[in-house]
Design a protein around this motif. Structure first.
Motif, PDB file in Angstrom:
ATOM      1  N   GLY A  96       0.742  -1.324  -0.139  1.00  0.00           N
ATOM      2  CA  GLY A  96      -0.016   0.128   0.115  1.00  0.00           C
ATOM      3  C   GLY A  96       0.726   1.190  -0.134  1.00  0.00           C
ATOM      4  O   GLY A  96       1.525   1.302  -0.814  1.00  0.00           O
ATOM      5  N   VAL A  97       0.500   2.074   1.067  1.00  0.00           N
ATOM      6  CA  VAL A  97       1.132   3.409   0.808  1.00  0.00           C
ATOM      7  C   VAL A  97       2.381   3.491   1.944  1.00  0.00           C
ATOM      8  O   VAL A  97       3.011   4.629   2.063  1.00  0.00           O
ATOM      9  CB  VAL A  97       0.085   4.546   1.412  1.00  0.00           C
ATOM     10  CG1 VAL A  97      -0.979   4.558   0.523  1.00  0.00           C
ATOM     11  CG2 VAL A  97      -0.170   4.206   2.966  1.00  0.00           C
ATOM     12  N   ILE A  98       2.859   2.351   2.302  1.00  0.00           N
ATOM     13  CA  ILE A  98       3.840   2.418   3.181  1.00  0.00           C
ATOM     14  C   ILE A  98       5.137   2.969   2.629  1.00  0.00           C
ATOM     15  O   ILE A  98       5.923   3.622   3.220  1.00  0.00           O
ATOM     16  CB  ILE A  98       4.361   0.865   3.633  1.00  0.00           C
ATOM     17  CG1 ILE A  98       3.198   0.389   4.646  1.00  0.00           C
ATOM     18  CG2 ILE A  98       5.586   0.650   4.443  1.00  0.00           C
ATOM     19  CD1 ILE A  98       3.244  -0.815   5.451  1.00  0.00           C
ATOM     20  N   PRO A  99       5.614   2.650   1.414  1.00  0.00           N
ATOM     21  CA  PRO A  99       6.662   3.487   0.658  1.00  0.00           C
ATOM     22  C   PRO A  99       6.615   5.025   0.658  1.00  0.00           C
ATOM     23  O   PRO A  99       7.593   5.666   1.060  1.00  0.00           O
ATOM     24  CB  PRO A  99       6.593   2.846  -0.953  1.00  0.00           C
ATOM     25  CG  PRO A  99       6.207   1.593  -0.736  1.00  0.00           C
ATOM     26  CD  PRO A  99       4.954   1.804   0.380  1.00  0.00           C
ATOM     27  N   GLN A 100       5.402   5.761   0.645  1.00  0.00           N
ATOM     28  CA  GLN A 100       5.230   6.967   0.491  1.00  0.00           C
ATOM     29  C   GLN A 100       5.384   7.295   1.996  1.00  0.00           C
ATOM     30  O   GLN A 100       5.845   8.525   2.324  1.00  0.00           O
ATOM     31  CB  GLN A 100       3.682   7.392   0.148  1.00  0.00           C
ATOM     32  CG  GLN A 100       3.692   7.283  -1.367  1.00  0.00           C
ATOM     33  CD  GLN A 100       3.484   5.790  -1.660  1.00  0.00           C
ATOM     34  OE1 GLN A 100       2.779   4.924  -0.926  1.00  0.00           O
ATOM     35  NE2 GLN A 100       3.724   5.800  -3.192  1.00  0.00           N
ATOM     36  N   GLN A 101       4.954   6.601   3.229  1.00  0.00           N
ATOM     37  CA  GLN A 101       5.164   6.998   4.469  1.00  0.00           C
ATOM     38  C   GLN A 101       6.642   6.971   4.893  1.00  0.00           C
ATOM     39  O   GLN A 101       7.146   7.829   5.567  1.00  0.00           O
ATOM     40  CB  GLN A 101       4.422   5.863   5.477  1.00  0.00           C
ATOM     41  CG  GLN A 101       3.038   6.170   5.444  1.00  0.00           C
ATOM     42  CD  GLN A 101       2.237   5.123   6.026  1.00  0.00           C
ATOM     43  OE1 GLN A 101       2.597   4.100   6.516  1.00  0.00           O
ATOM     44  NE2 GLN A 101       0.902   5.552   6.399  1.00  0.00           N
ATOM     45  N   ILE A 102       7.290   6.056   4.511  1.00  0.00           N
ATOM     46  CA  ILE A 102       8.819   6.051   4.567  1.00  0.00           C
ATOM     47  C   ILE A 102       9.431   7.108   3.604  1.00  0.00           C
ATOM     48  O   ILE A 102      10.518   7.689   4.300  1.00  0.00           O
ATOM     49  CB  ILE A 102       9.602   4.630   3.990  1.00  0.00           C
ATOM     50  CG1 ILE A 102       9.005   3.526   4.604  1.00  0.00           C
ATOM     51  CG2 ILE A 102      11.163   4.561   3.898  1.00  0.00           C
ATOM     52  CD1 ILE A 102       9.418   2.035   4.301  1.00  0.00           C
ATOM     53  N   LYS A 103       9.094   7.749   2.783  1.00  0.00           N
ATOM     54  CA  LYS A 103       9.633   8.654   2.126  1.00  0.00           C
ATOM     55  C   LYS A 103       9.383   9.797   2.889  1.00  0.00           C
ATOM     56  O   LYS A 103      10.383  10.908   2.983  1.00  0.00           O
ATOM     57  CB  LYS A 103       9.144   8.732   0.507  1.00  0.00           C
ATOM     58  CG  LYS A 103       9.438  10.039  -0.315  1.00  0.00           C
ATOM     59  CD  LYS A 103       8.975  10.111  -1.504  1.00  0.00           C
ATOM     60  CE  LYS A 103       9.519  11.485  -2.277  1.00  0.00           C
ATOM     61  NZ  LYS A 103       8.999  11.571  -3.652  1.00  0.00           N
ATOM     62  N   ARG A 104       8.195  10.158   3.304  1.00  0.00           N
ATOM     63  CA  ARG A 104       7.831  11.237   4.318  1.00  0.00           C
ATOM     64  C   ARG A 104       8.894  11.321   5.493  1.00  0.00           C
ATOM     65  O   ARG A 104       8.982  12.448   6.140  1.00  0.00           O
ATOM     66  CB  ARG A 104       6.284  11.161   4.982  1.00  0.00           C
ATOM     67  CG  ARG A 104       5.562  12.410   4.959  1.00  0.00           C
ATOM     68  CD  ARG A 104       4.150  12.218   5.272  1.00  0.00           C
ATOM     69  NE  ARG A 104       3.563  11.687   4.184  1.00  0.00           N
ATOM     70  CZ  ARG A 104       2.743  10.933   3.801  1.00  0.00           C
ATOM     71  NH1 ARG A 104       2.307   9.977   4.985  1.00  0.00           N
ATOM     72  NH2 ARG A 104       2.260  10.399   2.644  1.00  0.00           N
ATOM     73  N   ILE A 105       9.199  10.393   6.103  1.00  0.00           N
ATOM     74  CA  ILE A 105      10.135  10.222   7.105  1.00  0.00           C
ATOM     75  C   ILE A 105      11.586  10.564   6.658  1.00  0.00           C
ATOM     76  O   ILE A 105      12.318  11.223   7.532  1.00  0.00           O
ATOM     77  CB  ILE A 105       9.831   9.028   8.152  1.00  0.00           C
ATOM     78  CG1 ILE A 105       8.787   8.981   8.707  1.00  0.00           C
ATOM     79  CG2 ILE A 105      11.052   8.924   9.002  1.00  0.00           C
ATOM     80  CD1 ILE A 105       8.354   7.605   9.352  1.00  0.00           C
TER      81      ILE A 105
ATOM     82  N   LEU B 293      14.856   6.878  -3.345  1.00  0.00           N
ATOM     83  CA  LEU B 293      14.643   6.532  -4.716  1.00  0.00           C
ATOM     84  C   LEU B 293      14.110   5.051  -4.666  1.00  0.00           C
ATOM     85  O   LEU B 293      13.218   4.493  -5.513  1.00  0.00           O
ATOM     86  CB  LEU B 293      15.632   6.801  -5.310  1.00  0.00           C
ATOM     87  CG  LEU B 293      15.612   6.651  -6.848  1.00  0.00           C
ATOM     88  CD1 LEU B 293      14.495   8.104  -7.297  1.00  0.00           C
ATOM     89  CD2 LEU B 293      16.902   7.042  -7.578  1.00  0.00           C
ATOM     90  N   SER B 294      14.954   3.965  -4.269  1.00  0.00           N
ATOM     91  CA  SER B 294      14.700   2.464  -4.307  1.00  0.00           C
ATOM     92  C   SER B 294      13.369   2.047  -3.802  1.00  0.00           C
ATOM     93  O   SER B 294      12.614   1.180  -4.238  1.00  0.00           O
ATOM     94  CB  SER B 294      15.760   1.718  -3.988  1.00  0.00           C
ATOM     95  OG  SER B 294      16.152   1.911  -2.586  1.00  0.00           O
ATOM     96  N   THR B 295      13.216   2.735  -2.549  1.00  0.00           N
ATOM     97  CA  THR B 295      11.767   2.329  -1.827  1.00  0.00           C
ATOM     98  C   THR B 295      10.532   2.983  -2.685  1.00  0.00           C
ATOM     99  O   THR B 295       9.708   1.982  -2.845  1.00  0.00           O
ATOM    100  CB  THR B 295      11.809   3.004  -0.546  1.00  0.00           C
ATOM    101  OG1 THR B 295      13.002   2.723   0.136  1.00  0.00           O
ATOM    102  CG2 THR B 295      10.601   2.858   0.245  1.00  0.00           C
ATOM    103  N   THR B 296      10.690   4.192  -3.246  1.00  0.00           N
ATOM    104  CA  THR B 296       9.488   4.640  -4.138  1.00  0.00           C
ATOM    105  C   THR B 296       9.511   4.230  -5.342  1.00  0.00           C
ATOM    106  O   THR B 296       8.349   4.477  -5.911  1.00  0.00           O
ATOM    107  CB  THR B 296       9.445   6.055  -3.757  1.00  0.00           C
ATOM    108  OG1 THR B 296      10.566   6.456  -4.174  1.00  0.00           O
ATOM    109  CG2 THR B 296       9.187   6.445  -2.561  1.00  0.00           C
TER     110      THR B 296
END
Length: 125
Positions: A45-54, A78-81
């Motif tokens: 889901g949106v976990i990569p976006q949450q990681i990017k936000r942190i 970059l690799s996460t998103t």
């Protein structure tokens, strides 16, 4: 017998590293939550976006004093998103990134302690 303490610059660098390690703990928790979702055959889901936000503010904090680690954070974001590949491959990549960043932060902490150590003078009484 005197001990050692950090000078002013060393203290500031250690505060930055402690904040970075705290942020990495949050990111690590999110990666593991995503791994549980994948194991239960759910989407991450949106976990990569949450990681990017942190991780984005973390990259900004590290840029001034620890440029190479900040570049590693940028590569991790970059690799996460990035899309493509399966969720399992993405989890593996995120775990590797977290491990690399934690190691880099710990090594930087040790280097700061070595470079900014100031002996404490104790008067003999």
């Amino acid at each position: 017998m005197g001990g050692v303490k950090l000078d002013g610059a060393g203290t500031q660098k250690m505060k930055t590293l402690e904040a970075a390690l705290h942020a990495m703990a949050k990111i690590h928790a999110m990666v593991e939550r995503a791994a549980i979702d994948v194991k239960n055959q759910k989407s991450i889901g949106v976990i990569p976006q949450q990681i990017k936000r942190i991780a984005t503010p973390l990259q900004g904090q590290l840029k001034g004093q620890f440029g190479l680690i900040a570049d590693q954070v940028s590569a991790f974001i970059l690799s996460t998103t990035r899309g493509g590949g399966g969720d399992q491959a993405k989890i593996r990549s995120m775990r590797e990134g977290v491990a690399q960043l934690k190691t880099a932060l710990e090594l930087a902490g040790n280097k700061v302690k070595d470079q900014h150590a100031v002996p404490i003078e104790v008067s003999p009484d």
